[in-house]
Scaffold this motif. Structure first.
Motif, PDB file in Angstrom:
ATOM      1  N   PRO A   1      56.092 -17.604  61.771  1.00 22.33           N
ATOM      2  CA  PRO A   1      57.083 -16.572  61.431  1.00 22.33           C
ATOM      3  C   PRO A   1      57.647 -16.914  59.805  1.00 22.33           C
ATOM      4  N   SER A   2      56.906 -17.281  58.876  1.00 24.44           N
ATOM      5  CA  SER A   2      57.097 -17.510  57.610  1.00 24.44           C
ATOM      6  C   SER A   2      55.659 -17.244  57.004  1.00 24.44           C
ATOM      7  N   GLN A   3      55.731 -16.671  55.894  1.00 26.75           N
ATOM      8  CA  GLN A   3      54.741 -16.704  54.764  1.00 26.75           C
ATOM      9  C   GLN A   3      54.061 -17.922  54.286  1.00 26.75           C
ATOM     10  N   PHE A   4      55.085 -19.160  54.696  1.00 29.34           N
ATOM     11  CA  PHE A   4      54.756 -20.188  53.783  1.00 29.34           C
ATOM     12  C   PHE A   4      54.309 -21.283  54.794  1.00 29.34           C
ATOM     13  N   GLU A   5      53.575 -20.875  55.883  1.00 28.06           N
ATOM     14  CA  GLU A   5      53.168 -21.784  56.978  1.00 28.06           C
ATOM     15  C   GLU A   5      51.662 -21.420  57.190  1.00 28.06           C
ATOM     16  N   ALA A   6      51.115 -22.327  58.116  1.00 28.42           N
ATOM     17  CA  ALA A   6      49.773 -22.129  58.213  1.00 28.42           C
ATOM     18  C   ALA A   6      49.558 -21.520  59.819  1.00 28.42           C
ATOM     19  N   TRP A   7      48.268 -20.602  59.936  1.00 24.97           N
ATOM     20  CA  TRP A   7      47.865 -20.734  61.331  1.00 24.97           C
ATOM     21  C   TRP A   7      47.270 -21.715  61.821  1.00 24.97           C
ATOM     22  N   PHE A   8      47.292 -21.916  62.944  1.00 20.98           N
ATOM     23  CA  PHE A   8      46.566 -23.155  63.574  1.00 20.98           C
ATOM     24  C   PHE A   8      45.631 -22.706  64.825  1.00 20.98           C
ATOM     25  N   LEU A   9      44.374 -22.954  64.566  1.00 26.90           N
ATOM     26  CA  LEU A   9      43.510 -22.889  65.812  1.00 26.90           C
ATOM     27  C   LEU A   9      43.300 -23.937  66.545  1.00 26.90           C
ATOM     28  N   SER A  10      42.906 -23.685  67.825  1.00 27.03           N
ATOM     29  CA  SER A  10      42.787 -24.698  68.773  1.00 27.03           C
ATOM     30  C   SER A  10      41.351 -24.685  69.414  1.00 27.03           C
ATOM     31  N   ASP A  11      40.881 -25.536  70.266  1.00 24.19           N
ATOM     32  CA  ASP A  11      39.773 -25.487  70.751  1.00 24.19           C
ATOM     33  C   ASP A  11      39.502 -24.657  71.949  1.00 24.19           C
ATOM     34  N   ALA A  12      41.184 -24.175  72.292  1.00 21.85           N
ATOM     35  CA  ALA A  12      40.949 -23.341  73.405  1.00 21.85           C
ATOM     36  C   ALA A  12      40.911 -22.066  73.248  1.00 21.85           C
ATOM     37  N   HIS A  13      40.866 -21.595  71.704  1.00 17.73           N
ATOM     38  CA  HIS A  13      40.832 -20.064  71.364  1.00 17.73           C
ATOM     39  C   HIS A  13      39.352 -19.717  71.741  1.00 17.73           C
ATOM     40  N   THR A  14      39.159 -18.662  72.260  1.00 15.13           N
ATOM     41  CA  THR A  14      37.878 -18.008  72.840  1.00 15.13           C
ATOM     42  C   THR A  14      37.710 -16.922  71.831  1.00 15.13           C
ATOM     43  N   GLN A  15      36.277 -16.453  72.135  1.00 11.64           N
ATOM     44  CA  GLN A  15      35.675 -15.142  71.240  1.00 11.64           C
ATOM     45  C   GLN A  15      36.628 -14.071  71.577  1.00 11.64           C
ATOM     46  N   GLN A  16      36.978 -13.840  72.663  1.00 11.82           N
ATOM     47  CA  GLN A  16      37.841 -12.650  72.960  1.00 11.82           C
ATOM     48  C   GLN A  16      39.049 -12.772  72.341  1.00 11.82           C
ATOM     49  N   ASP A  17      39.640 -13.975  72.120  1.00  8.87           N
ATOM     50  CA  ASP A  17      40.932 -14.073  71.385  1.00  8.87           C
ATOM     51  C   ASP A  17      41.040 -13.694  70.022  1.00  8.87           C
ATOM     52  N   LEU A  18      39.621 -14.119  69.438  1.00  9.74           N
ATOM     53  CA  LEU A  18      39.427 -13.901  68.122  1.00  9.74           C
ATOM     54  C   LEU A  18      39.298 -12.473  67.742  1.00  9.74           C
ATOM     55  N   ASP A  19      38.370 -11.600  68.562  1.00 10.19           N
ATOM     56  CA  ASP A  19      38.263 -10.445  68.423  1.00 10.19           C
ATOM     57  C   ASP A  19      39.671  -9.535  68.648  1.00 10.19           C
TER      58      ASP A  19
END
Length: 431
Positions: free
Chosen positions: A394-412
């Protein structure tokens, strides 16, 4: 209760309704999402709405929410005891694992937060060098201790507060601020105070003004300057430690600091921090040496057992990092294709499993560049993503974090949402 009702009640009892500023969603003109439950890559709020989570507790949930090894460690810890105020074998195992994983450090001291880690590391560096001044960089955030809230990133940048009231001028005067990725600014600063600088502290990959990596020449130059002038080089890896690589930034970037600060990920999501360094520096810490630092809950068995479980898993499963890299690259490539298709000049930065979409056409090298971002457009984008079940910072000045749990379906699904959100944002401006 709805998120709005909870927030209204929270504002009666908690300053601003939150216990850390960025959670207020103020910079995106929104109401906070009150988390109820996490499962894998997903988060469910108090209204039972489900989101794909790219906050991941701001980084430590590298395995996702509720991973079996984390659950097991928490249960085991509770059965043995959560706090003793005495040493445990878990602290020894954890310290050994951290030291063996991080090139160039010989000892480590556990604390309870990233702020405590950076504050303590700087005190030790001052004691070791018998000097008072430190160098930090614009847009780098190292926690909220007095001497470091000067042109800081993270929440201070989000709310346009480069400094904070309540900090004595005498303390601020000991902090010298240089320009990130500008070695000449550091050389000039050292020339002005050749015998006064105890330490240089930086995020080797800045993650609190969005993802902005230090370039290779800059890092190499800092290392050489510190060697030449007997200055302690401190890497703040509170976010990047064990995330960009099991061996953290020294393996990824090729530069070894004199000291390092950890947080977040080494507790598996529980409150924790640590700082470490070469033996001759760390022997300054009490009770070995005269620099005092203490904490009743430092190295507590709950955080140690859970952190040990996560770090051991990462050590034994290098495929986690391969999966993270593949997922992050897929997301990066997909977003870039969308930007190209829509003819949008925004800047997309990725470093391993950390990502930021900057709403500016200005190439990003440091603090001045990120300030050109269109934060109002980011707020519109954030809300559109949220409405489609995607939870990003909720801020332009932060990162998005991926986890090992993110699936291909999540990414699409995320890429579909990015496209839709960007189209809607720009259509709304043309109406």
């Amino acid at each position: 209760m709805s998120n709005r009702e909870l927030f209204n009640e929270a504002c009666r009892y908690i300053p601003g309704g939150v216990n850390s500023p960025v959670r207020a969603f103020k910079s995106v003109d929104g109401i906070p999402v009150f988390a109820k439950k996490g499962n894998g890559s997903h988060l469910i709020d108090e209204e039972e709405k489900e989101y794909i989570d790219y906050i991941c507790s701001w980084g430590p949930l590298i395995l996702g929410h509720g991973h079996p090894i984390i659950k097991k460690a928490i249960i085991e810890a509770s059965e043995y005891g959560t706090s003793f105020g005495l040493p445990t074998h878990l602290e020894v195992e954890m310290a050994k694992l951290v030291v063996e994983s991080y090139p160039g450090i010989d000892q480590v001291r556990m604390v309870n937060s990233g702020t405590e880690a950076t504050m303590s590391a700087l005190r030790v560096a001052r004691g070791y060098t018998n000097r008072n001044k430190i160098i930090k960089f614009e847009g780098n955030y190292h926690g909220h201790s007095d001497g470091l809230l000067v042109k800081a990133g993270s929440g201070a940048l989000t709310f346009n507060m480069p400094t904070s009231p309540g900090i004595p001028e005498e303390i601020i005067s000991q902090t010298l601020v240089c320009t990130y990725n500008d070695l000449a600014s550091v050389e000039q600063c050292i020339a002005e105070y050749p015998q006064d600088i105890a330490a240089i502290i930086l995020e080797p990959i800045a993650a609190n003004m969005g993802i902005v990596p230090a370039n290779a020449e800059f890092l190499k130059g800092l290392r050489e300057l510190c060697n030449q002038h007997q200055i302690v080089l401190i890497f703040d890896e509170v976010i990047t430690g064990f995330r960009v690589s099991y061996h953290s930034c020294p393996e990824y970037l090729g530069i070894i600091p004199d000291m390092v600060c950890f947080g977040k990920i080494i507790g598996g999501g529980l409150p924790v921090g640590a700082y470490g360094g070469r033996k001759e520096i760390m022997e300054m810490v009490s009770p070995s040496g005269p620099v005092y630092q203490a904490g009743t809950l430092s190295g507590n068995p709950l955080a140690m057992r859970v952190g040990l479980a996560q770090l051991t898993y990462l050590k034994d499963h290098p495929e986690v990092y391969e999966h993270l890299e593949n997922s992050a690259r897929y997301l990066e490539n997909g977003i870039q294709k969308i930007l190209n298709k829509l003819n949008l000049p925004y800047q997309l930065h990725r470093q391993k499993s950390l990502l930021t979409l900057f709403f500016t056409s200005q190439p990003i090298q440091g603090y001045a560049d990120v300030q050109t971002c269109d934060t109002k457009m980011y707020a519109l984008f954030f809300k559109e993503m949220l409405s489609q079940g995607i939870l990003i910072a909720p801020s332009q000045f932060e990162a998005w974090f991926l986890s090992d749990a993110h699936t291909q379906q999540d990414l699409d699904k995320t890429l579909d949402a990015v496209y839709s959100a960007l189209v809607k944002c720009h259509d709304s401006l043309s109406d």
